[in-house]
Design an enzyme around this catalytic site. Structure first.
Site, short mmCIF file in Angstrom:
data_model
loop_
_atom_site.label_atom_id
_atom_site.label_comp_id
_atom_site.label_asym_id
_atom_site.label_seq_id
_atom_site.Cartn_x
_atom_site.Cartn_y
_atom_site.Cartn_z
N GLU A 250 0.86 -1.20 0.00
CA GLU A 250 0.00 0.00 0.00
C GLU A 250 0.88 1.23 0.00
O GLU A 250 2.02 1.18 0.45
CB GLU A 250 -0.84 0.05 1.29
N LYS A 252 2.32 4.49 1.55
CA LYS A 252 2.47 4.96 2.94
C LYS A 252 2.22 6.46 2.94
O LYS A 252 2.95 7.22 2.31
CB LYS A 252 3.87 4.65 3.49
N PHE A 341 -7.08 2.44 5.59
CA PHE A 341 -6.37 1.27 5.06
C PHE A 341 -6.74 -0.03 5.77
O PHE A 341 -6.22 -1.08 5.43
CB PHE A 341 -4.85 1.48 5.05
P1 AMP Z 1 6.05 5.08 11.34
O1 AMP Z 1 5.20 6.16 11.95
O2 AMP Z 1 7.19 5.59 10.54
O3 AMP Z 1 6.39 4.02 12.35
O4 AMP Z 1 5.16 4.32 10.26
C1 AMP Z 1 3.98 3.68 10.62
C2 AMP Z 1 2.82 4.65 10.45
O5 AMP Z 1 2.61 4.92 9.07
C3 AMP Z 1 1.50 4.09 10.89
O6 AMP Z 1 1.32 4.20 12.28
C4 AMP Z 1 0.51 4.96 10.14
O7 AMP Z 1 0.24 6.13 10.89
C5 AMP Z 1 1.29 5.39 8.90
N1 AMP Z 1 0.76 4.83 7.64
C6 AMP Z 1 0.66 5.52 6.50
N2 AMP Z 1 0.16 4.77 5.51
C7 AMP Z 1 -0.08 3.54 6.03
C8 AMP Z 1 -0.61 2.33 5.52
N3 AMP Z 1 -0.98 2.20 4.24
N4 AMP Z 1 -0.71 1.27 6.37
C9 AMP Z 1 -0.33 1.38 7.66
N5 AMP Z 1 0.17 2.50 8.20
C10 AMP Z 1 0.30 3.58 7.41
#
Ligand code: AMP
Length: 556
Positions: A250, A252, A341
């Site tokens: 997906e 991000k 998502f």
């Molecule tokens: P990080 O904050 O860098 O740990 O990345 C994980 C976060 O990316 C998740 O907690 C979501 O807030 C965000 N995110 C954005 N797009 C997605 C997606 N398609 N699936 C899951 N998380 C996503």
């Protein structure tokens, strides 16, 4: 239970040093708690309300100092309390250092002079939390003063800490979880599941006490009660494909996590920390009301967008999430789009234990994937090779998003867990500056553009190949690269061309692997074009010996 008894156990726990001893004492307390069980569990964690509730005491440190000072007598001011805190460093010890109970005879409090019970403390703190508007600070102060003025030093210690949500007795969520399992002889996994679903330690303890594992199993998701968000680890495309065979990919999105609860009438929105952000995001509420027809719990990311619908930096979203006042104005400044998502619940069905791909199907049923609207179900692609992942990543980056998420298509939703089933791509640690020594003409509409580029390091004797790069390059860049490289073509055979060393690419990759088909002996796994090193000549490009060193480092 008397509050003094709770304070005695808390003191005992605080003085225990071994984790097992702490857990045993907590388990004993829970076992003896009777009807005070849910309250005691929260108190142990320094909470008055379950974690999923948005209610708070709303008592700042100053108010607490004032209440302690008032209970300590006319010679003590809030400033004295604060000065003592600066000296001792901990509010419980400060509260315990005064003779607070000595003031009750002065008749300053009309709340009774009996000893405090756990349930009375809870009730009075709930009343205090409910005080709002004009005069509410004075009401809160009165209530706290009333409580403190009925405490002995040990009770004062733990009451002060409870009020400021800093229990500090060495009991964390893990201890309480283990103690619930031990006290009521239920499997730890059942306790864990019930906690993940409900986020309510008090409720889980109570059900375990009343009906054991079976009652825990009946704790289900509840629309309106936020669940901890599933979290991601860093990982590589290689790992994902090796591990799962195929990868759900997906985009991000770079915004803020939001959990959407719709019970058929009202919408509740919760942040990643389960804070209620409904009032800050009225347009998301309106869109969900309009577009979602059945009760549902959705997980997603809210992204700030510009007037063309392109994503803006995530700081803009945070401004919206934090905004409590002037929401209408904030809304004019920053427009939002919800990219959902995941789907945890749809129309009466709890979906936590359902595979990701099936949850995604339900998501699309609940909220269609109309990408032009304010709320859309994110697209999910199933890929079996790194190149297709790279192509999706390229599209995501081109559309201004952060990259891609890699998910195990068969995985269930595990709230609160940073599991291996959701991976965010590890950033490239080291990049390589490589010389273009060959290329290939594209096909179809790209027939007059060079597409795949052969890359080499400087060897001891000429150049040594490390494979090709074809991904991470936009159409516009392909035109630019063709223009740049075409004059250096030395020979052509079919669509393949040999190129004189002239242009240096910066290339990212996941791993360097041994390879029998390159002259350096290595190939880059998942190479991505990052840019042209216009400042570098082929003579400045990376050498075979740096490649050897990186391989040695990689092997650790
Ligand atoms: P990080 O904050 O860098 O740990 O990345 C994980 C976060 O990316 C998740 O907690 C979501 O807030 C965000 N995110 C954005 N797009 C997605 C997606 N398609 N699936 C899951 N998380 C996503």
């Amino acid at each position: 239970m008397e509050f003094a008894e709770f304070a005695a156990v808390a003191a005992d726990i605080e003085s225990a040093s071994a984790d097992t001893a702490i857990c045993e004492r907590v388990a004993d307390l829970l076992g003896d708690a009777g009807e005070d069980l849910p309250t005691l569990v929260r108190f142990l964690l320094g909470r008055v309300f379950p974690a999923h509730e948005s209610r708070t005491l709303d008592v700042g440190p100053q108010l607490c100092y004032s209440a302690i000072a008032r209970a300590a007598g006319p010679n003590v001011s809030a400033d004295d309390v604060e000065a003592k805190l600066a000296e001792i460093g901990e509010i419980g010890a400060v509260a315990a250092s005064y003779d607070l109970g000595g003031q009750q005879g002065l008749g300053a409090f009309a709340g009774g002079t009996d000893s405090l019970t756990v349930s009375e403390v809870e009730r009075r703190l709930h009343d205090l939390a409910a005080a709002e508007g004009e005069g509410s600070q004075e009401t809160k102060l009165e209530t706290l003063f009333g409580l403190f003025s009925r405490t002995d030093p040990r009770e004062a210690r733990y009451l002060a800490r409870l009020v400021l949500s800093e229990m500090r007795i060495g009991v964390g969520e893990g201890t309480v979880r283990d103690a619930i399992a031990a006290a009521f002889d239920v499997p730890l996994a059942e306790v864990e599941r019930a906690l993940q679903v409900s986020n309510d330690y008090g409720l889980v303890a109570q059900r375990a006490a009343e009906g054991g594992a079976e009652a825990l199993g009946e704790i289900a998701l509840q629309v309106g009660r936020p669940v901890q968000a599933m979290l991601a680890q860093t990982g590589t495309v290689g790992e994902a494909i090796d591990e799962w065979g195929r990868v759900a990919v997906e985009w991000k999105y770079d915004g803020a996590r939001v959990q959407v609860h719709y019970d058929g009438e009202t919408v509740g929105l919760y942040s990643r920390n389960m804070e209620d952000v409904t009032d800050a995001l009225p347009e998301v509420v309106a869109t969900v009301e309009q577009r979602v027809a059945v009760p549902a719990i959705l997980d997603g990311e809210v992204v700030a967008i510009d007037e063309d619908g392109n994503p803006r930096p995530f700081q803009q979203v945070l401004r919206r999430f934090r905004r409590k006042h002037d929401v209408a104005q904030a809304r004019e400044e920053v427009s939002l789009r919800l990219h959902a998502f995941d789907c945890l619940h749809a129309d009466g069905d709890d979906l936590l234990d359902v595979a990701l791909t099936d949850r995604h199907d339900r998501l699309v049923e609940v909220l269609d994937s109309d990408t032009t609207s304010d709320a859309t179900a994110s697209e999910l692609w199933l890929c079996e090779d790194a190149d297709s992942v790279a192509a999706i990543e390229g599209d995501a980056l081109e559309a201004g998003h952060e990259g891609v998420m890699l998910k195990n298509p068969d995985s269930v939703y595990t709230p609160g867990k940073r599991g291996k089933n959701w991976l965010k791509r590890k950033p490239d640690v080291e990049t390589l500056d490589l010389v273009v020594t060959g290329a290939e003409w594209g096909e179809g509409r790209r027939a007059n553009l060079l597409g795949t580029f052969e890359l080499s390091v400087r060897g001891e004797d000429g150049y040594a190949t490390v494979g090709n790069v074809a991904t991470g390059i936009t159409d516009e860049q392909l035109e630019e690269l063709t223009e740049l490289i075409e004059p250096h073509i030395r020979a052509e055979e079919g669509t393949a061309v040999e190129v004189d060393p002239a242009v240096v690419f910066e290339v990212g990759y996941e791993e360097i692997q041994s390879s029998p088909s390159t002259s350096s002996g290595y190939a880059l796994r998942f190479p991505r074009f990052l840019g042209i090193r216009e400042d570098k000549d082929p003579a400045d490009a990376d050498s075979q010996s740096r490649l050897d060193r990186l391989v040695a480092d990689q092997r650790g």
